[in-house]
Design a protein around this motif. Structure first.
Motif, PDB file in Angstrom:
ATOM      1  N   MET A  60       6.050 -40.824 -36.283  1.00  0.00           N
ATOM      2  CA  MET A  60       5.805 -39.907 -35.158  1.00  0.00           C
ATOM      3  C   MET A  60       4.302 -39.747 -34.974  1.00  0.00           C
ATOM      4  SD  MET A  60       8.428 -38.744 -33.656  1.00  0.00           S
ATOM      5  CE  MET A  60      10.139 -39.140 -33.899  1.00  0.00           C
ATOM      6  N   ASP A  61       3.676 -40.629 -34.243  1.00  0.00           N
ATOM      7  CA  ASP A  61       2.224 -40.617 -34.183  1.00  0.00           C
ATOM      8  C   ASP A  61       1.701 -40.406 -32.773  1.00  0.00           C
ATOM      9  OD1 ASP A  61       0.556 -40.560 -36.294  1.00  0.00           O
ATOM     10  OD2 ASP A  61      -0.205 -42.599 -35.994  1.00  0.00           O
ATOM     11  N   GLY A  62       2.596 -40.137 -31.812  1.00  0.00           N
ATOM     12  CA  GLY A  62       2.105 -40.089 -30.429  1.00  0.00           C
ATOM     13  C   GLY A  62       2.096 -38.697 -29.855  1.00  0.00           C
ATOM     14  N   GLY A  63       1.254 -38.434 -28.887  1.00  0.00           N
ATOM     15  CA  GLY A  63       1.218 -37.187 -28.116  1.00  0.00           C
ATOM     16  C   GLY A  63       1.054 -35.972 -29.002  1.00  0.00           C
ATOM     17  N   ALA A  64       1.578 -34.845 -28.513  1.00  0.00           N
ATOM     18  CA  ALA A  64       1.425 -33.593 -29.260  1.00  0.00           C
ATOM     19  C   ALA A  64       2.702 -33.275 -30.021  1.00  0.00           C
ATOM     20  CB  ALA A  64       1.056 -32.480 -28.293  1.00  0.00           C
ATOM     21  N   TRP A  65       3.300 -34.279 -30.689  1.00  0.00           N
ATOM     22  CA  TRP A  65       4.560 -34.065 -31.396  1.00  0.00           C
ATOM     23  C   TRP A  65       4.396 -33.016 -32.493  1.00  0.00           C
ATOM     24  CZ3 TRP A  65       7.184 -33.920 -35.942  1.00  0.00           C
ATOM     25  CH2 TRP A  65       8.585 -34.037 -35.877  1.00  0.00           C
ATOM     26  N   SER A  66       5.337 -32.096 -32.564  1.00  0.00           N
ATOM     27  CA  SER A  66       5.379 -31.147 -33.685  1.00  0.00           C
ATOM     28  C   SER A  66       6.841 -30.805 -33.910  1.00  0.00           C
ATOM     29  CB  SER A  66       4.579 -29.877 -33.361  1.00  0.00           C
ATOM     30  OG  SER A  66       5.192 -29.204 -32.297  1.00  0.00           O
ATOM     31  N   VAL A  67       7.144 -30.242 -35.074  1.00  0.00           N
ATOM     32  CA  VAL A  67       8.522 -29.841 -35.376  1.00  0.00           C
ATOM     33  C   VAL A  67       9.008 -28.877 -34.299  1.00  0.00           C
ATOM     34  CG1 VAL A  67       9.953 -28.549 -37.015  1.00  0.00           C
ATOM     35  CG2 VAL A  67       8.284 -30.199 -37.850  1.00  0.00           C
ATOM     36  N   GLU A  68       8.092 -27.952 -33.913  1.00  0.00           N
ATOM     37  CA  GLU A  68       8.496 -26.918 -32.945  1.00  0.00           C
ATOM     38  C   GLU A  68       8.807 -27.525 -31.582  1.00  0.00           C
ATOM     39  OE1 GLU A  68       5.669 -26.737 -34.796  1.00  0.00           O
ATOM     40  OE2 GLU A  68       6.452 -25.361 -36.311  1.00  0.00           O
ATOM     41  N   SER A  69       7.984 -28.487 -31.139  1.00  0.00           N
ATOM     42  CA  SER A  69       8.256 -29.084 -29.828  1.00  0.00           C
ATOM     43  C   SER A  69       9.575 -29.863 -29.885  1.00  0.00           C
ATOM     44  CB  SER A  69       7.087 -29.960 -29.352  1.00  0.00           C
ATOM     45  OG  SER A  69       6.937 -31.064 -30.209  1.00  0.00           O
ATOM     46  N   CYS A  70       9.891 -30.424 -31.040  1.00  0.00           N
ATOM     47  CA  CYS A  70      11.143 -31.153 -31.215  1.00  0.00           C
ATOM     48  C   CYS A  70      12.334 -30.178 -31.117  1.00  0.00           C
ATOM     49  CB  CYS A  70      11.101 -31.849 -32.574  1.00  0.00           C
ATOM     50  SG  CYS A  70      12.519 -32.840 -32.897  1.00  0.00           S
ATOM     51  N   LEU A  71      12.201 -29.013 -31.782  1.00  0.00           N
ATOM     52  CA  LEU A  71      13.272 -28.003 -31.687  1.00  0.00           C
ATOM     53  C   LEU A  71      13.462 -27.568 -30.236  1.00  0.00           C
ATOM     54  CD1 LEU A  71      12.491 -25.628 -34.714  1.00  0.00           C
ATOM     55  CD2 LEU A  71      14.428 -27.180 -34.487  1.00  0.00           C
ATOM     56  N   GLU A  72      12.345 -27.316 -29.552  1.00  0.00           N
ATOM     57  CA  GLU A  72      12.407 -26.865 -28.142  1.00  0.00           C
ATOM     58  C   GLU A  72      13.186 -27.879 -27.301  1.00  0.00           C
ATOM     59  OE1 GLU A  72      10.923 -24.158 -26.624  1.00  0.00           O
ATOM     60  OE2 GLU A  72       9.706 -23.394 -28.305  1.00  0.00           O
ATOM     61  N   ARG A  73      12.951 -29.160 -27.574  1.00  0.00           N
ATOM     62  CA  ARG A  73      13.594 -30.199 -26.755  1.00  0.00           C
ATOM     63  C   ARG A  73      15.075 -30.360 -27.081  1.00  0.00           C
ATOM     64  NH1 ARG A  73       8.966 -33.017 -27.758  1.00  0.00           N
ATOM     65  NH2 ARG A  73       9.971 -34.232 -29.387  1.00  0.00           N
ATOM     66  N   HIS A  74      15.437 -30.172 -28.340  1.00  0.00           N
ATOM     67  CA  HIS A  74      16.776 -30.607 -28.743  1.00  0.00           C
ATOM     68  C   HIS A  74      17.775 -29.503 -29.077  1.00  0.00           C
ATOM     69  CE1 HIS A  74      15.486 -34.711 -28.508  1.00  0.00           C
ATOM     70  NE2 HIS A  74      14.469 -34.455 -29.295  1.00  0.00           N
ATOM     71  N   VAL A  75      17.291 -28.291 -29.387  1.00  0.00           N
ATOM     72  CA  VAL A  75      18.257 -27.222 -29.702  1.00  0.00           C
ATOM     73  C   VAL A  75      18.701 -26.586 -28.383  1.00  0.00           C
ATOM     74  CG1 VAL A  75      18.594 -25.014 -30.895  1.00  0.00           C
ATOM     75  CG2 VAL A  75      17.208 -26.797 -31.960  1.00  0.00           C
ATOM     76  N   PRO A  76      20.012 -26.416 -28.192  1.00  0.00           N
ATOM     77  CA  PRO A  76      20.483 -25.823 -26.929  1.00  0.00           C
ATOM     78  C   PRO A  76      19.843 -24.450 -26.710  1.00  0.00           C
ATOM     79  CG  PRO A  76      22.328 -26.579 -28.284  1.00  0.00           C
ATOM     80  CD  PRO A  76      21.096 -26.744 -29.112  1.00  0.00           C
ATOM     81  N   PRO A  77      19.453 -24.141 -25.468  1.00  0.00           N
ATOM     82  CA  PRO A  77      18.702 -22.900 -25.194  1.00  0.00           C
ATOM     83  C   PRO A  77      19.412 -21.649 -25.715  1.00  0.00           C
ATOM     84  CG  PRO A  77      18.966 -24.238 -23.208  1.00  0.00           C
ATOM     85  CD  PRO A  77      19.668 -24.964 -24.308  1.00  0.00           C
ATOM     86  N   GLU A  78      20.749 -21.629 -25.650  1.00  0.00           N
ATOM     87  CA  GLU A  78      21.455 -20.410 -26.077  1.00  0.00           C
ATOM     88  C   GLU A  78      21.369 -20.218 -27.600  1.00  0.00           C
ATOM     89  OE1 GLU A  78      22.726 -22.986 -24.507  1.00  0.00           O
ATOM     90  OE2 GLU A  78      24.460 -23.755 -25.605  1.00  0.00           O
ATOM     91  N   GLU A  79      21.029 -21.264 -28.345  1.00  0.00           N
ATOM     92  CA  GLU A  79      20.933 -21.128 -29.811  1.00  0.00           C
ATOM     93  C   GLU A  79      19.481 -21.079 -30.295  1.00  0.00           C
ATOM     94  OE1 GLU A  79      23.902 -23.679 -32.040  1.00  0.00           O
ATOM     95  OE2 GLU A  79      24.306 -24.256 -29.985  1.00  0.00           O
ATOM     96  N   LEU A  80      18.553 -21.441 -29.406  1.00  0.00           N
ATOM     97  CA  LEU A  80      17.157 -21.589 -29.826  1.00  0.00           C
ATOM     98  C   LEU A  80      16.557 -20.286 -30.366  1.00  0.00           C
ATOM     99  CD1 LEU A  80      14.918 -23.682 -30.031  1.00  0.00           C
ATOM    100  CD2 LEU A  80      14.200 -23.063 -27.714  1.00  0.00           C
ATOM    101  N   ALA A  81      16.854 -19.154 -29.690  1.00  0.00           N
ATOM    102  CA  ALA A  81      16.264 -17.881 -30.121  1.00  0.00           C
ATOM    103  C   ALA A  81      16.719 -17.542 -31.533  1.00  0.00           C
ATOM    104  CB  ALA A  81      16.653 -16.768 -29.156  1.00  0.00           C
ATOM    105  N   GLU A  82      17.993 -17.810 -31.836  1.00  0.00           N
ATOM    106  CA  GLU A  82      18.525 -17.511 -33.168  1.00  0.00           C
ATOM    107  C   GLU A  82      17.914 -18.466 -34.217  1.00  0.00           C
ATOM    108  OE1 GLU A  82      19.776 -14.931 -33.878  1.00  0.00           O
ATOM    109  OE2 GLU A  82      21.235 -15.050 -35.498  1.00  0.00           O
ATOM    110  N   VAL A  83      17.772 -19.721 -33.838  1.00  0.00           N
ATOM    111  CA  VAL A  83      17.146 -20.695 -34.758  1.00  0.00           C
ATOM    112  C   VAL A  83      15.719 -20.239 -35.076  1.00  0.00           C
ATOM    113  CG1 VAL A  83      16.239 -23.057 -34.897  1.00  0.00           C
ATOM    114  CG2 VAL A  83      18.579 -22.657 -34.120  1.00  0.00           C
ATOM    115  N   LYS A  84      14.990 -19.806 -34.041  1.00  0.00           N
ATOM    116  CA  LYS A  84      13.603 -19.379 -34.255  1.00  0.00           C
ATOM    117  C   LYS A  84      13.540 -18.097 -35.079  1.00  0.00           C
ATOM    118  CE  LYS A  84      11.345 -21.491 -30.316  1.00  0.00           C
ATOM    119  NZ  LYS A  84      10.802 -21.229 -28.980  1.00  0.00           N
ATOM    120  N   ARG A  85      14.498 -17.194 -34.859  1.00  0.00           N
ATOM    121  CA  ARG A  85      14.505 -15.953 -35.650  1.00  0.00           C
ATOM    122  C   ARG A  85      14.644 -16.285 -37.133  1.00  0.00           C
ATOM    123  NH1 ARG A  85      17.893 -12.705 -38.203  1.00  0.00           N
ATOM    124  NH2 ARG A  85      19.755 -13.897 -37.679  1.00  0.00           N
TER     125      ARG A  85
END
Ligand code: URP
Length: 383
Positions: A1-26
């Motif tokens: 993973m060497d391109g752009g502004a990749w981070s674990v958090e941006s990956c979560l934002e892209r792939h975790v369904p929005p209705e579950e994201l807040a709970e995952v982040k909590r």
């Protein structure tokens, strides 16, 4: 993973369904960090200058007797802009220029205290074990060119500057140290804090150059809060964090240089745990990129001779005393993380969890002083 502004958090934002994201982040981050609204001019300048800019805020509850103590810190992570075989003075000048353009944006964002990465004026060349030209990057902490440069920045922007450099100590035989210079917002050098723990792992061959620091656990009382600097490998030593905290640090910076294959899974845990355990804010900063050296080197570990230390994964973040944290900066891009924090949170969390009260310091001190004696007998009951 060497391109752009990749981070674990941006990956979560892209792939975790929005209705579950807040709970995952909590659960993972202690909640959704409040995004700071940064000035449009700063956002544009960061884009033009090709670095990531992120801003977050931590609140504290209002109190009756103390006013909020809101400060903004800036964490800067960066690649080396030039190849490692460029002339020393040109590499240093290019790094000064790069930092100057990022600090200017930090000032636009109202940053009060800025911290750079470990040994920020040079490639992290200690892996090579060669003396020249790397020792030529060393400078006086008190009046070297980098300290003078930082003093100008501090005065111009009314900002405390934490500048981790390779120090040459002329009054003690020209010895080298891995040192953070702390410069007040007045432009005066407040003091310095030397790296207490020197790695002897993999290609981190730093003990070829300098020894464990002798400045103990100094903290610096600045106009914007009481700060300390726990340099890189000190991150793995809970008692190192503890001692800065015992001396009153409210914010502990952790300027680092570390690589993915070695420490990336530890990175999100160690400084965050230190913030929790010590009721303070912690600010780990890591450089980015892969730095290549002309001469191949080995480290006595059976690996084939190689020309780089590995990928420095950035991911700088801030952790708060309540265990929450900001997302990390990118793994690959230069970046500025601006974090607003109300320092009243430190005492509020301390009053809630009371670790300074429940900690058994006398017992630890007594047992530790026994344990370091040559005649120490471990307290084990055997069948
Ligand atoms: N710079 C430094 O001390 N690196 C050692 C590796 C690590 O602590 O992750």
């Amino acid at each position: 993973m060497d391109g752009g502004a990749w981070s674990v958090e941006s990956c979560l934002e892209r792939h975790v369904p929005p209705e579950e994201l807040a709970e995952v982040k909590r659960i993972l981050y202690g909640g959704e960090a409040r995004k700071l609204c940064l000035p449009a001019a700063a956002v544009t300048a960061a884009q033009e200058r090709d670095f990531e800019l992120q801003g977050y805020g931590f609140e504290a509850a209002p109190e009756q007797l103390r006013r909020p103590r809101v400060v903004r810190v800036g964490l800067i992570q960066n690649k080396i802009p030039l190849p490692t075989d460029t002339a020393v003075a040109i590499q240093v000048a290019a790094l000064h220029k790069r930092i100057e353009e990022i600090v200017e944006v930090a000032a636009m964002c109202g940053v009060n205290i800025v911290c750079f990465q470990e040994a920020w004026t040079m490639p992290f060349a200690f892996c090579t074990r060669e003396k020249l030209p790397w020792t030529e990057f060393a400078e006086s902490a008190e009046d070297g060119p980098t300290t003078k440069f930082c003093q100008e920045l501090a005065k111009k922007y009314n900002m405390v500057v934490v500048s981790p450099i390779l120090e040459r100590d002329e009054i003690h035989g020209g010895t080298l140290w891995n040192t953070a210079v702390v410069i007040s917002n007045s432009g005066a050098v407040l003091g310095k804090s030397r790296k207490n723990h020197i790695p002897r792992i993999g290609d981190f061959n730093e003990s070829t150059y300098y020894m464990e620091g002798n400045t103990r656990h100094t903290v610096f009382q600045t106009q914007f809060g009481t700060i300390a600097v726990n340099i890189c490998y000190g991150r793995h030593h809970p008692l190192n964090w503890l001692m800065y905290s015992i001396n009153g640090a409210e914010i502990i910076f952790n300027p680092s240089a570390t690589i993915g294959s070695l420490s990336e899974s530890m990175w999100p845990i160690e400084a965050r745990n230190a913030a929790i355990a010590n009721h303070c804010f912690t600010c780990p900063i890591n450089r980015v990129g892969t730095e290549y050296y002309k001469n191949a080197f080995t480290s006595g570990d059976g690996k084939k001779a190689h020309h780089d230390l590995g990928h420095f994964y950035g991911s700088s973040y801030v952790a708060a005393p309540d265990g929450s944290r900001t997302p990390g900066l990118s793994r690959t891009m230069d970046g500025l993380l601006v974090v607003e924090m109300d320092l009243n949170l430190c005492r509020q969390v301390s009053d809630k969890w009371n670790f300074k009260m429940t900690g058994r310091y006398e017992m630890y001190a007594e047992e530790l002083s026994d344990a370091v004696q040559p005649e120490f007998i471990p307290n084990i009951i055997r069948e």
